[in-house]
Design a protein around this motif. Structure first.
Motif, mmCIF file in Angstrom:
data_model
loop_
_atom_site.group_PDB
_atom_site.id
_atom_site.type_symbol
_atom_site.label_atom_id
_atom_site.label_comp_id
_atom_site.label_asym_id
_atom_site.label_seq_id
_atom_site.Cartn_x
_atom_site.Cartn_y
_atom_site.Cartn_z
ATOM 1 N N ASP A 194 13.754 41.448 47.039
ATOM 2 C CA ASP A 194 13.833 40.147 46.384
ATOM 3 C C ASP A 194 13.546 39.026 47.367
ATOM 4 O OD1 ASP A 194 14.502 41.446 44.079
ATOM 5 O OD2 ASP A 194 16.647 40.984 44.176
ATOM 6 N N LEU A 195 12.870 37.985 46.878
ATOM 7 C CA LEU A 195 12.571 36.811 47.700
ATOM 8 C C LEU A 195 12.597 35.574 46.805
ATOM 9 C CD1 LEU A 195 11.643 35.556 50.409
ATOM 10 C CD2 LEU A 195 9.282 35.920 49.630
ATOM 11 N N TYR A 196 13.485 34.621 47.138
ATOM 12 C CA TYR A 196 13.546 33.359 46.406
ATOM 13 C C TYR A 196 12.606 32.355 47.066
ATOM 14 C CZ TYR A 196 17.658 34.751 43.694
ATOM 15 O OH TYR A 196 18.513 35.371 42.821
ATOM 16 N N LEU A 197 11.782 31.711 46.238
ATOM 17 C CA LEU A 197 10.890 30.661 46.718
ATOM 18 C C LEU A 197 10.928 29.478 45.756
ATOM 19 C CD1 LEU A 197 7.692 32.640 47.836
ATOM 20 C CD2 LEU A 197 9.543 31.782 49.285
ATOM 21 N N GLN A 198 10.522 28.338 46.272
ATOM 22 C CA GLN A 198 10.441 27.138 45.436
ATOM 23 C C GLN A 198 9.456 26.164 46.057
ATOM 24 O OE1 GLN A 198 14.122 25.180 44.002
ATOM 25 N NE2 GLN A 198 13.291 23.278 44.863
ATOM 26 N N ALA A 199 8.608 25.585 45.223
ATOM 27 C CA ALA A 199 7.651 24.575 45.675
ATOM 28 C C ALA A 199 8.153 23.197 45.277
ATOM 29 C CB ALA A 199 6.271 24.836 45.077
ATOM 30 N N ASP A 200 8.197 22.271 46.234
ATOM 31 C CA ASP A 200 8.691 20.924 45.952
ATOM 32 C C ASP A 200 7.596 19.979 45.490
ATOM 33 O OD1 ASP A 200 11.257 21.628 46.592
ATOM 34 O OD2 ASP A 200 11.135 20.952 48.680
ATOM 35 N N GLU A 201 6.346 20.348 45.720
ATOM 36 C CA GLU A 201 5.237 19.477 45.357
ATOM 37 C C GLU A 201 4.163 20.279 44.633
ATOM 38 O OE1 GLU A 201 3.618 17.520 48.735
ATOM 39 O OE2 GLU A 201 5.580 16.940 49.559
ATOM 40 N N PRO A 202 3.519 19.677 43.608
ATOM 41 C CA PRO A 202 2.384 20.359 42.977
ATOM 42 C C PRO A 202 1.257 20.551 43.981
ATOM 43 C CG PRO A 202 3.152 18.519 41.633
ATOM 44 C CD PRO A 202 3.840 18.393 42.959
ATOM 45 N N GLY A 203 0.562 21.654 43.859
ATOM 46 C CA GLY A 203 -0.543 21.923 44.778
ATOM 47 C C GLY A 203 -0.898 23.388 44.786
ATOM 48 N N ILE A 204 -1.956 23.702 45.513
ATOM 49 C CA ILE A 204 -2.405 25.081 45.665
ATOM 50 C C ILE A 204 -2.176 25.482 47.120
ATOM 51 C CG2 ILE A 204 -4.352 26.670 45.494
ATOM 52 C CD1 ILE A 204 -5.592 24.827 43.426
ATOM 53 N N TYR A 205 -1.386 26.534 47.315
ATOM 54 C CA TYR A 205 -1.020 26.975 48.656
ATOM 55 C C TYR A 205 -1.537 28.395 48.899
ATOM 56 C CZ TYR A 205 2.095 23.055 47.819
ATOM 57 O OH TYR A 205 2.591 21.815 47.499
ATOM 58 N N ASP A 206 -1.894 28.650 50.138
ATOM 59 C CA ASP A 206 -2.479 29.943 50.506
ATOM 60 C C ASP A 206 -1.394 31.010 50.619
ATOM 61 O OD1 ASP A 206 -5.019 28.833 50.659
ATOM 62 O OD2 ASP A 206 -4.796 28.305 52.773
ATOM 63 N N GLY A 207 -1.622 32.120 49.913
ATOM 64 C CA GLY A 207 -0.765 33.290 50.033
ATOM 65 C C GLY A 207 -1.579 34.451 50.564
ATOM 66 N N MET A 208 -0.910 35.407 51.192
ATOM 67 C CA MET A 208 -1.661 36.486 51.837
ATOM 68 C C MET A 208 -0.808 37.727 52.030
ATOM 69 S SD MET A 208 -1.583 34.889 55.693
ATOM 70 C CE MET A 208 -1.801 33.245 55.028
ATOM 71 N N ASN A 209 -1.486 38.793 52.409
ATOM 72 C CA ASN A 209 -0.819 39.984 52.912
ATOM 73 C C ASN A 209 -0.887 39.910 54.432
ATOM 74 O OD1 ASN A 209 0.096 42.549 53.619
ATOM 75 N ND2 ASN A 209 -1.814 43.558 53.065
ATOM 76 N N SER A 210 0.271 39.763 55.080
ATOM 77 C CA SER A 210 0.287 39.602 56.531
ATOM 78 C C SER A 210 0.521 40.920 57.250
ATOM 79 C CB SER A 210 1.369 38.597 56.940
ATOM 80 O OG SER A 210 2.652 39.031 56.526
ATOM 81 N N ASN A 211 0.367 42.029 56.537
ATOM 82 C CA ASN A 211 0.521 43.353 57.149
ATOM 83 C C ASN A 211 -0.831 44.070 57.140
ATOM 84 O OD1 ASN A 211 2.309 45.241 58.388
ATOM 85 N ND2 ASN A 211 2.215 46.500 56.560
ATOM 86 N N PHE A 212 -1.126 44.819 58.177
ATOM 87 C CA PHE A 212 -2.401 45.530 58.265
ATOM 88 C C PHE A 212 -2.383 46.736 57.321
ATOM 89 C CE2 PHE A 212 -2.091 43.381 62.387
ATOM 90 C CZ PHE A 212 -3.306 42.721 62.402
ATOM 91 N N THR A 213 -3.298 46.730 56.346
ATOM 92 C CA THR A 213 -3.351 47.818 55.359
ATOM 93 C C THR A 213 -4.764 48.334 55.154
ATOM 94 O OG1 THR A 213 -3.510 46.169 53.577
ATOM 95 C CG2 THR A 213 -1.313 47.023 54.106
ATOM 96 N N GLY A 214 -5.595 48.232 56.163
ATOM 97 C CA GLY A 214 -6.943 48.763 56.025
ATOM 98 C C GLY A 214 -8.004 47.696 56.125
ATOM 99 N N GLU A 215 -9.242 48.106 55.956
ATOM 100 C CA GLU A 215 -10.380 47.229 56.200
ATOM 101 C C GLU A 215 -10.424 46.029 55.261
ATOM 102 O OE1 GLU A 215 -13.899 49.473 55.600
ATOM 103 O OE2 GLU A 215 -13.412 50.055 53.551
ATOM 104 N N GLY A 216 -9.828 46.116 54.091
ATOM 105 C CA GLY A 216 -9.900 45.017 53.131
ATOM 106 C C GLY A 216 -8.723 44.074 53.158
ATOM 107 N N MET A 217 -7.767 44.275 54.097
ATOM 108 C CA MET A 217 -6.553 43.451 54.068
ATOM 109 C C MET A 217 -6.823 41.977 54.360
ATOM 110 S SD MET A 217 -5.479 42.369 57.369
ATOM 111 C CE MET A 217 -3.776 42.099 56.987
ATOM 112 N N THR A 218 -7.885 41.677 55.086
ATOM 113 C CA THR A 218 -8.193 40.276 55.375
ATOM 114 C C THR A 218 -8.582 39.508 54.112
ATOM 115 O OG1 THR A 218 -10.471 40.914 55.922
ATOM 116 C CG2 THR A 218 -8.907 40.729 57.747
ATOM 117 N N HIS A 219 -9.004 40.246 53.079
ATOM 118 C CA HIS A 219 -9.392 39.609 51.817
ATOM 119 C C HIS A 219 -8.271 39.680 50.780
ATOM 120 C CE1 HIS A 219 -13.438 39.441 53.438
ATOM 121 N NE2 HIS A 219 -13.415 40.745 53.639
#
Length: 319
Positions: A194-219
């Motif tokens: 579980d992870l609680y998150l909340q955005a205080d301002e409208p907008g588009i924010y970058d999300g990602m996979n920060s763990n190495f999982t193969g050649e396509g993880m950068t995308h």
């Protein structure tokens, strides 16, 4: 010799310091847009300031020692007592200093970790929106069980509203992270974090996979979109009415190790499979069904593509 290179060393150290400071403005973790991210930013800055204080103290003491005990003509050896073996006073001091440092860093860190386990205090009176975040090589699948909506590679949330992400994985161990909104959380097949998150301002924010999982993880990235409350409710209603349904065949193709564009559906995959319970067997069976295997080096191999390539090569040789 040291005096000869002292000006050069000072210039290099100054330039490095300026480079580090100039880059801080571009780091997302230092530009938080949510209470969780602010807590982590404050903890990071506290640690940096504390370490800078330690560094300054060490440098001052180092300078004092080399100046006071430097080799010079009027140096009086009687003022210098190099034999400090068995000094109880010094041993107590250099034993207590690391203990104090550890305590000073541990207390705020532990407090922050416990704070992040709960919904943000500012909006604790609001019922959190539950979203299942499932990673699959190399995409992110977001399921809204209460709204019966599923999105691929983007997630919409209302601003100033707590969101409970239930993070898991269909195959590889991943790491869910939106730097400007909060900290990262691991996703693993057969379990839910579980992870609680909340955005205080409208907008588009970058999300990602920060763990190495193969050649396509950068995308393996996604857009975390914070909308105003009315805009979010309109999106939910419009999606429920107009988005296509997610079929089992379509979801099977999402299990293949490849990148895809953003998608939206008017139902979720939770009726098909729950990856929080399934330990990765579903994705492996689907890949086997489509002729995809994992090679000895951990690379995905497609039997059908190899067969087509072999047939094409034989055809060229025949001609």
């Amino acid at each position: 010799m040291f005096k000869k290179f002292k000006p050069l060393i000072s210039v290099v150290m100054g330039l490095l310091f300026l480079m580090v400071l100039s880059g801080c403005s571009e780091l997302a973790v230092f530009d938080p847009k949510g209470p969780n991210a602010e807590t982590l930013r404050d903890l990071i800055m506290y640690s940096i300031y504390f370490m800078l204080f330690i560094m300054i103290v060490v440098y001052v003491l180092f300078t004092f020692v080399i100046v006071k005990f430097r080799d010079r003509k009027n140096f009086n050896e009687k003022d210098h007592e190099p034999n400090i073996h068995g000094s109880t006073k010094l041993e107590i001091i250099w034993t207590l200093i690391p203990i104090v440092i550890i305590i000073a860093l541990s207390i705020p860190t532990v407090n922050a970790l416990y704070e992040l386990e709960q919904p943000p205090k500012e909006t604790a009176h609001k019922e959190p929106i539950v979203i299942h975040a499932t990673s699959a090589d190399w995409k992110w699948i977001f399921s809204y069980p209460e709204e019966d909506i599923e999105t691929i590679n983007y997630v919409n949330v209302p601003e100033d509203h707590p969101v409970l992400f239930k993070i898991t994985s269909a195959d590889s161990m991943s790491s869910f992270w939106v730097p400007q909104i909060g900290g990262q959380e691991y996703g693993m097949p057969g379990m839910v974090n579980d992870l609680y998150l909340q955005a205080d301002e409208p907008g588009i924010y970058d999300g990602m996979n920060s763990n190495f999982t193969g050649e396509g993880m950068t995308h393996q990235k996604f857009n975390f979109v914070a909308l105003e409350e009315d805009e979010y409710q309109n999106w939910v209603k419009e999606t429920q009415e107009n988005a296509p349904e997610l079929t089992e065949e379509t979801y099977e193709k999402l299990m293949l190790p490849e990148t895809v564009e953003e998608m939206t559906f008017s139902n979720t995959h939770l009726d098909i499979v729950d990856h929080g319970v399934d330990s990765g067997e579903y994705a492996m069976k689907i890949r086997e069904k489509y002729g995809i295997e994992v090679g000895v080096q951990g690379e995905e191999e497609n039997d059908q593509e190899e067969s087509d390539s072999t047939d094409e090569s034989n055809s060229h040789q025949h001609h």
